[in-house]
Design a protein around this motif. Sequence first.
Motif, mmCIF file in Angstrom:
data_model
loop_
_atom_site.group_PDB
_atom_site.id
_atom_site.type_symbol
_atom_site.label_atom_id
_atom_site.label_comp_id
_atom_site.label_asym_id
_atom_site.label_seq_id
_atom_site.Cartn_x
_atom_site.Cartn_y
_atom_site.Cartn_z
ATOM 1 N N TYR A 149 -10.057 -3.136 -14.837
ATOM 2 C CA TYR A 149 -9.721 -1.755 -15.169
ATOM 3 C C TYR A 149 -8.308 -1.371 -14.724
ATOM 4 O O TYR A 149 -7.917 -0.200 -14.838
ATOM 5 C CB TYR A 149 -10.742 -0.806 -14.536
ATOM 6 N N GLY A 150 -7.551 -2.324 -14.210
ATOM 7 C CA GLY A 150 -6.179 -2.043 -13.801
ATOM 8 C C GLY A 150 -6.083 -1.062 -12.656
ATOM 9 O O GLY A 150 -5.162 -0.229 -12.613
ATOM 10 N N LEU A 151 -7.006 -1.154 -11.697
ATOM 11 C CA LEU A 151 -7.016 -0.231 -10.571
ATOM 12 C C LEU A 151 -6.052 -0.686 -9.485
ATOM 13 O O LEU A 151 -5.663 -1.856 -9.435
ATOM 14 C CB LEU A 151 -8.431 -0.136 -9.989
ATOM 15 N N VAL A 152 -5.692 0.238 -8.620
ATOM 16 C CA VAL A 152 -4.869 -0.108 -7.469
ATOM 17 C C VAL A 152 -5.687 -1.006 -6.561
ATOM 18 O O VAL A 152 -6.811 -0.658 -6.162
ATOM 19 C CB VAL A 152 -4.423 1.158 -6.708
ATOM 20 N N LYS A 153 -5.163 -2.147 -6.213
ATOM 21 C CA LYS A 153 -5.896 -3.100 -5.391
ATOM 22 C C LYS A 153 -5.912 -2.636 -3.936
ATOM 23 O O LYS A 153 -4.873 -2.294 -3.379
ATOM 24 C CB LYS A 153 -5.273 -4.489 -5.507
ATOM 25 N N ALA A 154 -7.103 -2.678 -3.365
ATOM 26 C CA ALA A 154 -7.252 -2.214 -1.981
ATOM 27 C C ALA A 154 -6.418 -3.052 -1.022
ATOM 28 O O ALA A 154 -5.876 -2.543 -0.043
ATOM 29 C CB ALA A 154 -8.726 -2.260 -1.582
ATOM 30 N N ASP A 155 -6.320 -4.356 -1.295
ATOM 31 C CA ASP A 155 -5.586 -5.250 -0.407
ATOM 32 C C ASP A 155 -4.079 -5.075 -0.488
ATOM 33 O O ASP A 155 -3.343 -5.548 0.381
ATOM 34 C CB ASP A 155 -5.931 -6.708 -0.724
ATOM 35 N N GLU A 156 -3.600 -4.408 -1.558
ATOM 36 C CA GLU A 156 -2.166 -4.306 -1.758
ATOM 37 C C GLU A 156 -1.651 -2.867 -1.672
ATOM 38 O O GLU A 156 -0.513 -2.598 -2.032
ATOM 39 C CB GLU A 156 -1.798 -4.881 -3.135
ATOM 40 N N GLN A 157 -2.501 -1.963 -1.226
ATOM 41 C CA GLN A 157 -2.066 -0.573 -1.122
ATOM 42 C C GLN A 157 -0.970 -0.445 -0.076
ATOM 43 O O GLN A 157 -1.046 -1.029 1.007
ATOM 44 C CB GLN A 157 -3.238 0.333 -0.739
ATOM 45 N N THR A 158 0.044 0.316 -0.409
ATOM 46 C CA THR A 158 1.164 0.526 0.510
ATOM 47 C C THR A 158 0.702 1.303 1.725
ATOM 48 O O THR A 158 0.062 2.340 1.603
ATOM 49 C CB THR A 158 2.293 1.305 -0.188
ATOM 50 N N LYS A 159 0.983 0.781 2.892
ATOM 51 C CA LYS A 159 0.596 1.464 4.123
ATOM 52 C C LYS A 159 1.406 2.745 4.274
ATOM 53 O O LYS A 159 2.616 2.759 4.134
ATOM 54 C CB LYS A 159 0.801 0.537 5.325
ATOM 55 N N VAL A 241 -15.689 7.476 4.826
ATOM 56 C CA VAL A 241 -15.572 6.011 4.850
ATOM 57 C C VAL A 241 -14.638 5.605 5.977
ATOM 58 O O VAL A 241 -13.567 6.194 6.149
ATOM 59 C CB VAL A 241 -15.031 5.503 3.499
ATOM 60 N N PRO A 242 -15.004 4.597 6.793
ATOM 61 C CA PRO A 242 -14.111 4.171 7.873
ATOM 62 C C PRO A 242 -12.862 3.496 7.325
ATOM 63 O O PRO A 242 -12.896 2.859 6.279
ATOM 64 C CB PRO A 242 -14.975 3.187 8.668
ATOM 65 N N ILE A 243 -11.770 3.645 8.044
ATOM 66 C CA ILE A 243 -10.498 3.044 7.652
ATOM 67 C C ILE A 243 -10.208 1.873 8.589
ATOM 68 O O ILE A 243 -10.187 2.034 9.808
ATOM 69 C CB ILE A 243 -9.355 4.084 7.739
ATOM 70 N N LYS A 244 -9.999 0.699 8.019
ATOM 71 C CA LYS A 244 -9.704 -0.474 8.839
ATOM 72 C C LYS A 244 -8.351 -0.303 9.532
ATOM 73 O O LYS A 244 -7.386 0.160 8.932
ATOM 74 C CB LYS A 244 -9.683 -1.732 7.970
ATOM 75 N N ALA A 245 -8.300 -0.724 10.781
ATOM 76 C CA ALA A 245 -7.061 -0.601 11.554
ATOM 77 C C ALA A 245 -5.935 -1.399 10.916
ATOM 78 O O ALA A 245 -4.768 -0.999 10.968
ATOM 79 C CB ALA A 245 -7.298 -1.072 12.990
ATOM 80 N N SER A 246 -6.282 -2.513 10.299
ATOM 81 C CA SER A 246 -5.254 -3.372 9.704
ATOM 82 C C SER A 246 -4.594 -2.746 8.492
ATOM 83 O O SER A 246 -3.520 -3.186 8.066
ATOM 84 C CB SER A 246 -5.869 -4.721 9.308
ATOM 85 N N THR A 247 -5.213 -1.697 7.917
ATOM 86 C CA THR A 247 -4.638 -1.059 6.729
ATOM 87 C C THR A 247 -3.812 0.177 7.077
ATOM 88 O O THR A 247 -3.208 0.776 6.198
ATOM 89 C CB THR A 247 -5.743 -0.660 5.734
ATOM 90 N N VAL A 248 -3.808 0.575 8.355
ATOM 91 C CA VAL A 248 -3.059 1.753 8.793
ATOM 92 C C VAL A 248 -1.652 1.335 9.184
ATOM 93 O O VAL A 248 -1.435 0.236 9.724
ATOM 94 C CB VAL A 248 -3.769 2.432 9.982
ATOM 95 N N TYR A 249 -0.698 2.191 8.924
ATOM 96 C CA TYR A 249 0.694 1.903 9.254
ATOM 97 C C TYR A 249 0.824 1.585 10.747
ATOM 98 O O TYR A 249 0.336 2.316 11.607
ATOM 99 C CB TYR A 249 1.579 3.103 8.904
ATOM 100 N N GLY A 250 1.501 0.488 11.067
ATOM 101 C CA GLY A 250 1.641 0.059 12.453
ATOM 102 C C GLY A 250 0.527 -0.843 12.925
ATOM 103 O O GLY A 250 0.590 -1.391 14.031
#
Length: 425
Positions: A149-159, A241-250
């Motif tokens: 569906y051409g969605l924004v990939k969760a793994d590549e979202q800009t922090k 929804v919980p936010i993974k620490a690895s996806t947060v800036y810093g």
Amino acid sequence: MVAKIKSGKSLIGALNYNENKVKQGKAMLIAAVKYFKDPNDLSFNDKLFRLTDLASMNQRSKTNTVHISLNFPNGENLADDILQEIVKDYLHGVGFSTQPYLVYRHEDAGHPHIHIVTTNIKRDGERISLHYLGQNESEKTRKAIEIKYGLVKADEQTKQKPNLKADVSAAEYGKAETKRAITNILGFVLRAYKFTSIPEFNGVLGVYNIQADRGSKDSRMYAREGLVYWVLDKKGNKVGVPIKASTVYGKPALKTLEEKFKLNAQLRKPFKDELIKILDGILIKPLTKGEFQKALREKGVQCILRQNDEGRIYGVTFIDQKNKAVFNGSDLGKAYSANQISAQLSPDPVKPKFQHQHEAQANNEFSEALAGDKLINVLIAPELEDLAALNKFKKKKRKGLNLYHYANRRKRTGPQKDHRLYQAT
């Protein structure tokens, strides 16, 4: 897209959650698949019984509820028909294509998301395994849907970088995008406060309705030293929804925090003695828990008491807001540990549980009079109460006289006549 799967034992609880959002105007039912009516024609019982009928096919399985949320980044607003197709593909990928399900589009958060309510019990009573479902089938399906569906990939979202210039306020679920709110708060707390452990870190984050969570000690996340961040509601419950620490800036993950703990242990030392002096000055006289916390607030210190369901204090954290230094009580010394602080505090005054009936009634009448601006009723309340008591006494006296005459009449007429007289009256 981020998928979050929750399993449970209450279909009515999962359904109620979404239906209450609909009543509040914060959600909408957009699909009811494998139901026998159109979505708009379904009653609450129609929605519930379709799922509970299946769940009853397996009485041994206590876990019969599956509640899934699919979350999309801010700005990725998809039409309902596209969301329905995404849900169909997702459930097929995780092995739920034969199950009836309900789809709700929610609008109570800063990012678009939908909720799916279904059951893992099939018509033949077989149970769909939920073991590692989120880690295996869900992840594979999610990635395939993002491509299709051409969605924004969760793994590549800009922090997202924290907005350091903005005023940091407590997070409020639904008011702003969850990840953005968490990022801003973490950026400020990590930069400003000096803490040396996760409990101390959470003591500060709790002020802003955020919590760092390692998971239960027997979980895979804990074993792998993972960390997520939650938004809390006003009662301290996790929401969204919980936010993974690895996806947060810093990347404020556990390893990053542990390095900061070591540095903060040195940076907060100059403020330890000053905090102890404040505590000693307050603990000279007996205080209740509320009075103790209030006295500290007046000195610029926030005291967080962690208590169990019985009210016993098992942990205490002091936040020196002036110097932004955070200390667990035991770090200041044994005299300031949770047990010692609890022993020094006076019990809260016990409020009387019962109130005399006429006093309670008088209070109610007083409140009603004030509410209706009928102050005359309040002014004459004592006279009315005396009058009511006098009437009550007269009734008792009259009742006693009647019994006296009744007894004399019985002697004159005998029991048979008296029985007829009693029936006649």
